[in-house]
Scaffold this active site. Structure first.
Site, PDB file in Angstrom:
ATOM      1  N   LYS A 276       0.930  -1.221   0.048  1.00  0.00           N
ATOM      2  CA  LYS A 276       0.120  -0.149  -0.150  1.00  0.00           C
ATOM      3  C   LYS A 276       0.725   1.281  -0.324  1.00  0.00           C
ATOM      4  O   LYS A 276       1.723   1.538   0.804  1.00  0.00           O
ATOM      5  CB  LYS A 276      -0.889   0.147   1.440  1.00  0.00           C
ATOM      6  CG  LYS A 276      -1.637   1.455   1.655  1.00  0.00           C
ATOM      7  CD  LYS A 276      -2.405   1.423   2.703  1.00  0.00           C
ATOM      8  CE  LYS A 276      -3.276   2.733   3.488  1.00  0.00           C
ATOM      9  NZ  LYS A 276      -4.099   2.817   3.544  1.00  0.00           N
ATOM     10  N   ASP A 281      -3.134   9.756   2.903  1.00  0.00           N
ATOM     11  CA  ASP A 281      -4.502   9.522   3.168  1.00  0.00           C
ATOM     12  C   ASP A 281      -4.905  11.142   4.446  1.00  0.00           C
ATOM     13  O   ASP A 281      -4.863  10.559   6.198  1.00  0.00           O
ATOM     14  CB  ASP A 281      -4.283   8.258   4.531  1.00  0.00           C
ATOM     15  CG  ASP A 281      -6.009   8.343   4.411  1.00  0.00           C
ATOM     16  OD1 ASP A 281      -6.648   8.192   3.928  1.00  0.00           O
ATOM     17  OD2 ASP A 281      -5.900   7.079   4.763  1.00  0.00           O
ATOM     18  N   LYS A 288     -10.348  12.164   7.639  1.00  0.00           N
ATOM     19  CA  LYS A 288     -10.236  12.031   9.116  1.00  0.00           C
ATOM     20  C   LYS A 288     -10.312  13.669   9.568  1.00  0.00           C
ATOM     21  O   LYS A 288      -9.751  14.139   9.321  1.00  0.00           O
ATOM     22  CB  LYS A 288      -8.214  11.238   8.993  1.00  0.00           C
ATOM     23  CG  LYS A 288      -8.326  10.883   8.254  1.00  0.00           C
ATOM     24  CD  LYS A 288      -6.934  10.557   8.477  1.00  0.00           C
ATOM     25  CE  LYS A 288      -6.494   8.753   7.484  1.00  0.00           C
ATOM     26  NZ  LYS A 288      -7.459   7.814   8.648  1.00  0.00           N
ATOM     27  N   ASP A 299       1.760   6.440   5.663  1.00  0.00           N
ATOM     28  CA  ASP A 299       0.582   5.265   4.940  1.00  0.00           C
ATOM     29  C   ASP A 299       1.334   4.565   3.974  1.00  0.00           C
ATOM     30  O   ASP A 299       0.716   3.842   3.192  1.00  0.00           O
ATOM     31  CB  ASP A 299      -0.615   6.196   4.828  1.00  0.00           C
ATOM     32  CG  ASP A 299      -1.872   5.412   5.121  1.00  0.00           C
ATOM     33  OD1 ASP A 299      -1.781   4.450   5.189  1.00  0.00           O
ATOM     34  OD2 ASP A 299      -2.951   5.480   4.494  1.00  0.00           O
ATOM     35  N   ASP A 358     -12.106   6.888   3.318  1.00  0.00           N
ATOM     36  CA  ASP A 358     -10.892   6.530   4.387  1.00  0.00           C
ATOM     37  C   ASP A 358     -10.792   4.887   4.199  1.00  0.00           C
ATOM     38  O   ASP A 358      -9.993   5.164   4.701  1.00  0.00           O
ATOM     39  CB  ASP A 358     -11.178   6.965   5.850  1.00  0.00           C
ATOM     40  CG  ASP A 358     -10.179   7.176   6.229  1.00  0.00           C
ATOM     41  OD1 ASP A 358      -9.129   7.499   6.072  1.00  0.00           O
ATOM     42  OD2 ASP A 358     -10.220   7.619   7.448  1.00  0.00           O
ATOM     43  N   GLU A 360      -9.354   2.812   1.824  1.00  0.00           N
ATOM     44  CA  GLU A 360      -8.841   3.619   0.902  1.00  0.00           C
ATOM     45  C   GLU A 360      -7.873   2.414   0.158  1.00  0.00           C
ATOM     46  O   GLU A 360      -7.303   1.719  -0.631  1.00  0.00           O
ATOM     47  CB  GLU A 360      -8.074   4.971   0.268  1.00  0.00           C
ATOM     48  CG  GLU A 360      -6.543   5.196   0.637  1.00  0.00           C
ATOM     49  CD  GLU A 360      -6.863   5.249   3.025  1.00  0.00           C
ATOM     50  OE1 GLU A 360      -7.832   5.334   3.140  1.00  0.00           O
ATOM     51  OE2 GLU A 360      -5.502   4.757   2.911  1.00  0.00           O
ATOM     52  N   ARG A 362      -7.217  -0.780   1.014  1.00  0.00           N
ATOM     53  CA  ARG A 362      -7.557  -1.832   0.464  1.00  0.00           C
ATOM     54  C   ARG A 362      -8.553  -2.358  -1.245  1.00  0.00           C
ATOM     55  O   ARG A 362      -8.415  -2.755  -1.541  1.00  0.00           O
ATOM     56  CB  ARG A 362      -9.155  -2.380   0.968  1.00  0.00           C
ATOM     57  CG  ARG A 362     -10.589  -1.418   1.558  1.00  0.00           C
ATOM     58  CD  ARG A 362     -11.324  -2.098   3.207  1.00  0.00           C
ATOM     59  NE  ARG A 362     -10.691  -1.326   3.979  1.00  0.00           N
ATOM     60  CZ  ARG A 362     -11.239  -1.469   5.366  1.00  0.00           C
ATOM     61  NH1 ARG A 362     -12.273  -2.646   5.533  1.00  0.00           N
ATOM     62  NH2 ARG A 362     -10.461  -1.029   6.006  1.00  0.00           N
TER      63      ARG A 362
END
Ligand code: BES
Ligand code: MN
Ligand code: ZN
Length: 508
Positions: A276, A281, A288, A299, A358, A360, A362
């Site tokens: 990833k 993010d 968030k 991230d 959020d 994201e 996956r």
């Protein structure tokens, strides 16, 4: 950091700092119990030099505790640093001293030296045959881990890095084995730090494009194949899940594909490493809270771990083909951003209802896993700072691990014993997969509050399908929140060492 391996006797070594280990061998309990530090060396001159200080009772040889002696009697070294290993396992045999504590002790010695202006260290390995190869590798790894500091953008930064780190091994060791282990330690330590340097960069410097450039530069240096694609390729491959995340940012995505193809290996497994790479993010439209949002520059730590692992793989040359894929994007809120309720079609053809923008990681991984399979991967491993739920479950100590294949996972567990990293296996299962069924599409991207790390893993499982696969959720451990004696606060580089070791356990 220059590294060396020597077999000369400790007392004659001229150095700024000679570091020697000590174990706490105290067995008595209660108020009367005195500390019983035992110096782990066969060198009588070193023992004599340390005897008085150790007898004082000031030093307990607790893990990573340090005691410094200047001008030690009879030694050519200017300083003698004693580093505690803590209590050795049950029988207090040197062979049982955990390799992991040697790794940390080497890091602690380095981090002791750095702020004191000491630039050169000789680290003495305890004498013990079956311990020494693993120990020398761990010591070198630990030295690199300890040497890393994250303050690269401070204008008053003083470069305190260690110029020279030498492991001094007992003369009666199997030298060829130690030299090989030493070389491995250098490769792993440098690769882990390379991953950390990527993670440390802020989001404005480390965009998906820049991450792709850094991977390509590295690949060129070590002889890996590497292609970096962007928007067009995502559309061509119909990566609707990956693009759905990227579409809200003005920064184009990067699909990074690294290939390790050892000469003469034309069959057998192909390992797919998928990371990833969310370079920042914000949460997207499901934005968030601002507290701690700055941390979301890390991230992309899963992607960085894969880039670092590919570097080590290229240098260690296992007899197995490996494909590394990093899905890099920025998750932003914008007029063009995807919205809760949107339905995206992933590369595999599965449709995904977006409940929370959020979730994201996956989404980008769904297409990364599908692409790895399309490129021929027979076994998959992914790494991602995927869920806060995993941090709630395991704290900042263990990372989460999931697998649909006990054989692949057994190899992963064996790799953990070598790497010293901490992962804890969590379950998968139909009941969890139920929680991410959608009314409108094949699957939805969140499964509610409970078991959030597991439903996220089940989401990925739907794209790994029946290909043997391991998922690593490193959200809680990719960033060290409080500095420790052997590692700075900041990016940890977790995953690199274990993933490399797992790869090396193939093709068998
Ligand atoms: N990148 C975060 C996960 C994360 C949390 C990493 C804390 C490091 C530290 C991920 O993209 C995320 O936002 N996950 C959500 C999922 C939720 C919306 C289902 C989470 O964990 O809250
Ligand atoms: Mn997120
Ligand atoms: Zn994320």
């Amino acid at each position: 950091m220059q590294t060396h391996l020597t077999f000369t006797s400790l007392s004659g070594i001229k150095t700024e700092l000679l570091a020697v280990l000590a174990a706490d061998t105290q067995t008595a309990k209660g108020a009367q119990a005195k500390p019983a530090p035992e110096l782990l060396t066969a060198d009588a001159t070193v023992k004599a030099a340390a005897a008085q200080a150790l007898a004082s009772g000031e030093f307990k040889a607790a893990a990573n505790e340090t005691l410094l002696l200047h001008a030690p009697t009879g030694l050519a070294a200017k300083r003698l640093l004693i580093v505690g290993l803590g209590k050795p396992a049950a029988a207090a045999k040197q062979a049982q001293i955990k390799v992991n504590s040697v790794r940390d002790a080497a890091g602690a010695a380095v981090r002791f030296a750095k702020p004191r202006g000491i630039r050169e260290i000789v680290f003495a390995l305890p004498s013990s045959e079956d311990f020494s190869a693993a120990g020398v590798r761990a010591a070198v790894e630990g030295a690199f881990v300890g040497d890393f500091d994250p303050d690269t953008y401070r204008s008053d930064r003083k470069d305190q890095s260690i110029a020279s780190f030498t492991v001094a091994a007992p003369a009666d060791c199997d030298r060829a084995a130690l030299e090989a282990a030493f070389a491995e330690g250098v490769i792993l330590g440098e690769s882990q730090n390379f991953a950390r340097s990527l993670v440390n960069e802020p989001g404005n410097k480390m965009t998906p494009t820049v991450l792709g450039q850094r991977a390509a530069e590295m690949a060129k240096q070590v002889g890996l194949g590497c292609e970096v694609y962007s928007t067009e390729k995502l559309h061509e491959l119909k990566m609707g899940a990956f693009w759905g995340v990227s579409q809200g940012s003005t920064e184009p995505p990067a699909l990074i594909v690294m290939r390790y193809e050892p000469a003469g290996v034309k069959e057998g497994p192909i390992l797919g490493l998928v990371g990833k790479g969310i370079t920042f993010d914000t949460g997207g439209i499901s934005i968030k809270p601002s507290d701690n949002m700055e941390k979301m520059k890390y991230d992309m730590a899963g992607g960085a771990a894969m880039i670092g692992a590919m570097r080590a793989i290229a240098l260690l040359k296992p007899r197995v083909r490996v494909i590394g894929i990093v899905c890099a994007a920025e998750n932003m809120p914008d007029g063009k951003a995807q919205k809760p309720g949107d339905v995206q079609t992933a590369m595999s053809g599965k449709t995904i209802e977006i409940i929370n923008t959020d979730a994201e990681g996956r989404l980008v991984l769904a297409d990364g896993l599908a692409y790895a399979r399309q490129l021929g991967a027979t076994h998959l491993i992914d790494a991602a700072t995927l869920t806060g739920a995993c941090v709630v479950a395991l704290g900042m100590v263990n990372a989460g691990a999931f697998s649909n294949d006990d054989h692949a996972y057994a190899k992963f567990e064996a790799a953990l014993a070598v790497s010293g990293e901490k992962f804890w296996r969590l379950p998968l299962g139909e009941d969890y997969a139920e929680m991410i069924k959608s009314e409108i599409a094949d699957i939805k991207n969140t499964g509610g509050r409970w078991g959030g790390a597991i439903t996220a893993a089940e989401f990925l499982h739907a794209f790994a399908e029946d290909t043997p696969w391991i998922h690593l959720d490193i959200a809680g451990v990719a960033w060290v929140e409080d500095s420790r004696p052997y590692i700075a606060k900041g990016p940890s580089g977790v995953g690199v060492r274990t993933i490399v070791e797992w790869v090396r356990s193939y093709p068998d």
